[in-house]
Design a protein around this motif. Structure first.
Motif, mmCIF file in Angstrom:
data_model
loop_
_atom_site.group_PDB
_atom_site.id
_atom_site.type_symbol
_atom_site.label_atom_id
_atom_site.label_comp_id
_atom_site.label_asym_id
_atom_site.label_seq_id
_atom_site.Cartn_x
_atom_site.Cartn_y
_atom_site.Cartn_z
ATOM 1 N N GLN A 323 0.821 -1.206 0.000
ATOM 2 C CA GLN A 323 0.000 0.000 0.000
ATOM 3 C C GLN A 323 0.858 1.260 0.000
ATOM 4 O OE1 GLN A 323 -2.193 -0.048 3.894
ATOM 5 N NE2 GLN A 323 -1.149 -2.009 4.122
ATOM 6 N N PHE A 324 0.226 2.336 -0.443
ATOM 7 C CA PHE A 324 0.851 3.647 -0.278
ATOM 8 C C PHE A 324 -0.246 4.667 -0.004
ATOM 9 C CE2 PHE A 324 0.497 3.318 -4.997
ATOM 10 C CZ PHE A 324 -0.137 4.514 -5.316
ATOM 11 N N VAL A 325 0.186 5.882 0.376
ATOM 12 C CA VAL A 325 -0.734 6.917 0.848
ATOM 13 C C VAL A 325 -0.610 8.140 -0.051
ATOM 14 C CG1 VAL A 325 -1.309 8.408 2.824
ATOM 15 C CG2 VAL A 325 -0.513 6.058 3.225
ATOM 16 N N LEU A 326 -1.754 8.809 -0.265
ATOM 17 C CA LEU A 326 -1.767 10.082 -0.983
ATOM 18 C C LEU A 326 -2.284 11.154 -0.036
ATOM 19 C CD1 LEU A 326 -3.607 8.832 -4.202
ATOM 20 C CD2 LEU A 326 -1.130 9.176 -3.932
ATOM 21 N N ASP A 327 -1.722 12.361 -0.142
ATOM 22 C CA ASP A 327 -2.262 13.525 0.566
ATOM 23 C C ASP A 327 -3.129 14.265 -0.446
ATOM 24 O OD1 ASP A 327 -2.771 15.988 1.695
ATOM 25 O OD2 ASP A 327 -0.729 16.251 2.485
ATOM 26 N N VAL A 328 -4.461 14.213 -0.253
ATOM 27 C CA VAL A 328 -5.365 14.763 -1.272
ATOM 28 C C VAL A 328 -5.935 16.114 -0.855
ATOM 29 C CG1 VAL A 328 -5.900 12.499 -2.223
ATOM 30 C CG2 VAL A 328 -7.384 13.443 -0.432
ATOM 31 N N GLY A 329 -5.324 16.724 0.197
ATOM 32 C CA GLY A 329 -5.773 18.061 0.600
ATOM 33 C C GLY A 329 -7.215 18.016 1.065
ATOM 34 N N ASP A 330 -8.029 18.990 0.626
ATOM 35 C CA ASP A 330 -9.447 18.897 1.015
ATOM 36 C C ASP A 330 -10.305 18.451 -0.170
ATOM 37 O OD1 ASP A 330 -9.314 21.194 -0.442
ATOM 38 O OD2 ASP A 330 -9.905 22.547 1.203
ATOM 39 N N ASP A 331 -9.689 17.768 -1.114
ATOM 40 C CA ASP A 331 -10.460 17.263 -2.261
ATOM 41 C C ASP A 331 -11.428 16.166 -1.817
ATOM 42 O OD1 ASP A 331 -9.045 19.008 -3.769
ATOM 43 O OD2 ASP A 331 -7.802 17.507 -4.790
ATOM 44 N N ASP A 332 -12.506 16.065 -2.574
ATOM 45 C CA ASP A 332 -13.577 15.125 -2.228
ATOM 46 C C ASP A 332 -13.246 13.729 -2.777
ATOM 47 O OD1 ASP A 332 -15.940 13.988 -1.438
ATOM 48 O OD2 ASP A 332 -17.077 14.761 -3.156
ATOM 49 N N VAL A 333 -12.237 13.126 -2.202
ATOM 50 C CA VAL A 333 -11.852 11.760 -2.597
ATOM 51 C C VAL A 333 -12.520 10.791 -1.632
ATOM 52 C CG1 VAL A 333 -9.897 10.163 -2.777
ATOM 53 C CG2 VAL A 333 -9.663 12.515 -3.609
ATOM 54 N N ARG A 334 -13.053 9.712 -2.182
ATOM 55 C CA ARG A 334 -13.815 8.777 -1.338
ATOM 56 C C ARG A 334 -13.293 7.348 -1.477
ATOM 57 N NH1 ARG A 334 -19.954 11.082 -1.618
ATOM 58 N NH2 ARG A 334 -19.254 13.254 -1.474
ATOM 59 N N PRO A 335 -13.605 6.509 -0.494
ATOM 60 C CA PRO A 335 -13.208 5.103 -0.614
ATOM 61 C C PRO A 335 -13.797 4.494 -1.890
ATOM 62 C CG PRO A 335 -14.006 5.569 1.594
ATOM 63 C CD PRO A 335 -14.303 6.789 0.767
ATOM 64 N N GLY A 336 -12.989 3.758 -2.604
ATOM 65 C CA GLY A 336 -13.456 3.134 -3.843
ATOM 66 C C GLY A 336 -13.181 3.976 -5.072
ATOM 67 N N ASP A 337 -12.696 5.215 -4.890
ATOM 68 C CA ASP A 337 -12.393 6.049 -6.064
ATOM 69 C C ASP A 337 -11.256 5.423 -6.873
ATOM 70 O OD1 ASP A 337 -14.349 7.838 -5.506
ATOM 71 O OD2 ASP A 337 -13.022 9.534 -5.027
ATOM 72 N N ASP A 338 -11.354 5.656 -8.168
ATOM 73 C CA ASP A 338 -10.418 5.079 -9.119
ATOM 74 C C ASP A 338 -9.112 5.891 -9.133
ATOM 75 O OD1 ASP A 338 -9.699 3.342 -11.157
ATOM 76 O OD2 ASP A 338 -10.577 4.596 -12.727
ATOM 77 N N VAL A 339 -8.009 5.253 -8.878
ATOM 78 C CA VAL A 339 -6.691 5.900 -8.923
ATOM 79 C C VAL A 339 -5.957 5.359 -10.149
ATOM 80 C CG1 VAL A 339 -4.499 6.251 -7.706
ATOM 81 C CG2 VAL A 339 -6.627 5.933 -6.403
ATOM 82 N N ILE A 340 -5.656 6.250 -11.095
ATOM 83 C CA ILE A 340 -4.872 5.821 -12.256
ATOM 84 C C ILE A 340 -3.397 5.976 -11.885
ATOM 85 C CG2 ILE A 340 -4.360 6.172 -14.707
ATOM 86 C CD1 ILE A 340 -7.255 5.330 -14.188
ATOM 87 N N ILE A 341 -2.690 4.870 -11.834
ATOM 88 C CA ILE A 341 -1.291 4.903 -11.400
ATOM 89 C C ILE A 341 -0.408 5.317 -12.582
ATOM 90 C CG2 ILE A 341 0.579 3.529 -10.400
ATOM 91 C CD1 ILE A 341 -1.724 1.914 -8.991
ATOM 92 N N PHE A 342 -0.617 4.693 -13.737
ATOM 93 C CA PHE A 342 -0.023 5.211 -14.971
ATOM 94 C C PHE A 342 -0.842 4.697 -16.134
ATOM 95 C CE2 PHE A 342 2.524 1.372 -14.013
ATOM 96 C CZ PHE A 342 2.318 0.639 -15.165
ATOM 97 N N GLY A 343 -0.646 5.324 -17.285
ATOM 98 C CA GLY A 343 -1.416 4.927 -18.456
ATOM 99 C C GLY A 343 -1.006 5.745 -19.657
ATOM 100 N N ASP A 344 -2.007 6.253 -20.358
ATOM 101 C CA ASP A 344 -1.748 6.968 -21.609
ATOM 102 C C ASP A 344 -1.748 8.470 -21.342
ATOM 103 O OD1 ASP A 344 -1.607 8.016 -24.116
ATOM 104 O OD2 ASP A 344 -3.333 6.918 -24.924
ATOM 105 N N PRO A 345 -0.603 9.130 -21.466
ATOM 106 C CA PRO A 345 -0.574 10.575 -21.217
ATOM 107 C C PRO A 345 -1.543 11.347 -22.110
ATOM 108 C CG PRO A 345 1.608 9.770 -21.913
ATOM 109 C CD PRO A 345 0.712 8.579 -21.835
ATOM 110 N N ALA A 346 -1.824 10.814 -23.310
ATOM 111 C CA ALA A 346 -2.774 11.495 -24.193
ATOM 112 C C ALA A 346 -4.179 11.512 -23.589
ATOM 113 C CB ALA A 346 -2.792 10.813 -25.565
ATOM 114 N N ALA A 347 -4.454 10.590 -22.659
ATOM 115 C CA ALA A 347 -5.743 10.564 -21.973
ATOM 116 C C ALA A 347 -5.665 11.264 -20.615
ATOM 117 C CB ALA A 347 -6.196 9.108 -21.794
ATOM 118 N N GLY A 348 -4.537 11.947 -20.370
ATOM 119 C CA GLY A 348 -4.367 12.667 -19.109
ATOM 120 C C GLY A 348 -3.787 11.824 -17.989
ATOM 121 N N ASP A 349 -3.441 10.572 -18.286
ATOM 122 C CA ASP A 349 -2.895 9.691 -17.250
ATOM 123 C C ASP A 349 -1.436 10.041 -16.979
ATOM 124 O OD1 ASP A 349 -5.299 8.381 -17.582
ATOM 125 O OD2 ASP A 349 -4.440 6.714 -18.735
#
Ligand SMILES: *Cc1c(COP(=O)(O)O)cnc(C)c1O
Length: 390
Positions: A323-349
């Protein structure tokens, strides 16, 4: 009823905590792009479980994109392709001393050979071994040195005359093709040509010359000879670590995970082992349930970049085993939210190269080591056609 090993209907299956999506259509398109550019045979390199993308599905995608042959290191990989019913040309080039070549020869698996003893073993096995003789032109890894080359090709010529082997290739591998213009690239090409001349003097002929990896395939037409052997580029990644889109290539792999929990903590909170990260303000932490056991490099602690929705976040503190941890500030991140670790930069990943740089390594190592609890899924029209989607 757990002891039966059956999951009862009333028990919902565990949702994937983490998954890798491999877009087979990207591989089809990347191979077609490269094959179209070089206008000569292309051997798609699918060693190491297709650089972590899945051996057999990637092999099928590469062939659908126009690959003429498949390249693997071990004979086990070659046999796995034959077991799957793949009849295309296959070459395997890393064999331990004492390897029994008969089963490979029987299944028409071509052998990349770097040692006299291996050539003898291949010749002595029943059937006609189709071999590619490897010359060390400067990488100083596998391959026969120029000093030993005349004896090696003389022996091969004798076996060829006796009908025990067919020499289908003379080949080598670059040391510095990812530094375009590096003087060793031309020097290695020259040594390959010289080695072919020596082989012809010994009476061999009709073989193909090949040396170009992805970097040479993308940057150096003078190195293409009779066939190219790209690996990383067919996965849509740039061997120089740049944006592969500049070469018309699209990354095939996306890694994602669902946040497991989210919690609010005060300013000054130490995060993860060693407290190498401390929250600057009252903030929110999100837990991502993958770690170095799954191939997320620990060296990217406090550096790796992920995307949740439209926003990017850096890993906060050490990456742990699972596991690892993210500091998401006061953003509305919830359990089960999708985290893109890496992917296609053209899609913003986030690009896999950002992870590679953070970890002091290369994109090759990140994708080929992704594993552990990541479940692999295939996407795209070809995956549907092959019945692999889902
Ligand atoms: C891995 C490998 C390749 C492909 O290299 P890339 O840099 O991934 O294109 C080609 N030839 C040999 C011998 C290899 O080991």
């Amino acid at each position: 009823m757990r002891h039966t090993g059956q999951v009862s209907q009333s028990e919902p299956a565990c949702p994937d905590q983490a998954s890798i999506e491999v877009d087979l259509d990207a591989i089809v398109a990347n191979v077609a792009t490269l094959r179209g550019r070089v206008q000569r045979p292309l051997m798609a390199v699918v060693k190491a479980d297709a650089y972590g993308h899945g051996l057999v599905p990637v092999a099928r995608a590469a062939l659908a994109g126009g690959a003429d042959a498949l390249g693997v290191t071990t004979l086990a990989e070659a046999h796995a392709l034959r077991d799957a019913g793949i009849t295309a040309r296959i070459m395997s080039w890393l064999h331990s001393p004492g390897t029994a070549y008969a089963p490979a020869i029987e299944r028409d698996i071509e052998l990349g050979l770097s040692r006299l003893a291996a050539l003898d073993a291949a010749a002595e096995a029943p059937g006609v071994a189709r071999v590619h003789l490897k010359v060390d032109t400067g990488l100083s890894r596998a391959g026969v040195t120029s000093g030993d080359w005349p004896e090696f090709v003389e022996r091969a010529a004798k076996y060829a005359a006796d009908g025990q082997v067919e020499v289908v290739g003379i080949w080598s591998h670059f040391a510095c093709a990812d530094s375009p213009g590096h003087p060793s690239v031309r020097a290695q090409c020259d040594r390959l040509v010289d080695a072919a001349d020596v082989a012809r003097e010994m009476g061999l002929g009709g073989f193909d010359l090949h040396i170009a990896n992805s970097a040479a395939t993308l940057t150096d037409p003078g190195s293409w000879f009779d066939m190219v052997r790209p690996g990383i580029a067919i996965y849509g990644l740039d061997p120089m670590g740049d944006d592969a889109a500049e070469h018309g290539l699209r990354p095939a792999m996306r890694a994602r995970a669902a946040t497991m929990m989210v919690k609010d903590v005060p300013a000054g909170t130490g995060v993860s082992y060693g407290h190498t990260y401390t929250t600057a303000t009252d903030t929110r932490l999100a837990l991502v349930p993958v770690g170095y056991a799954d191939g997320i490099p620990r060296a990217a602690s406090n550096a790796g970049l992920v995307r949740i929705g439209e926003r990017k976040y850096q890993v906060a503190g050490r990456i742990c085993m699972d596991q690892f941890v993210l500091d998401v500030g006061d953003d509305d991140v919830r359990p089960g939210d999708d985290v893109i670790i890496f992917g296609d930069p053209a899609a913003g990943d986030p690009p896999v190269e950002a992870w590679a740089r953070s970890a002091g390594t290369i994109n090759y190592e990140i994708v080929s080591r992704i594993g552990g609890r990541f479940a692999r899924h295939y996407t795209g029209a070809l995956a549907d056609e092959l019945g692999l989607a889902g």
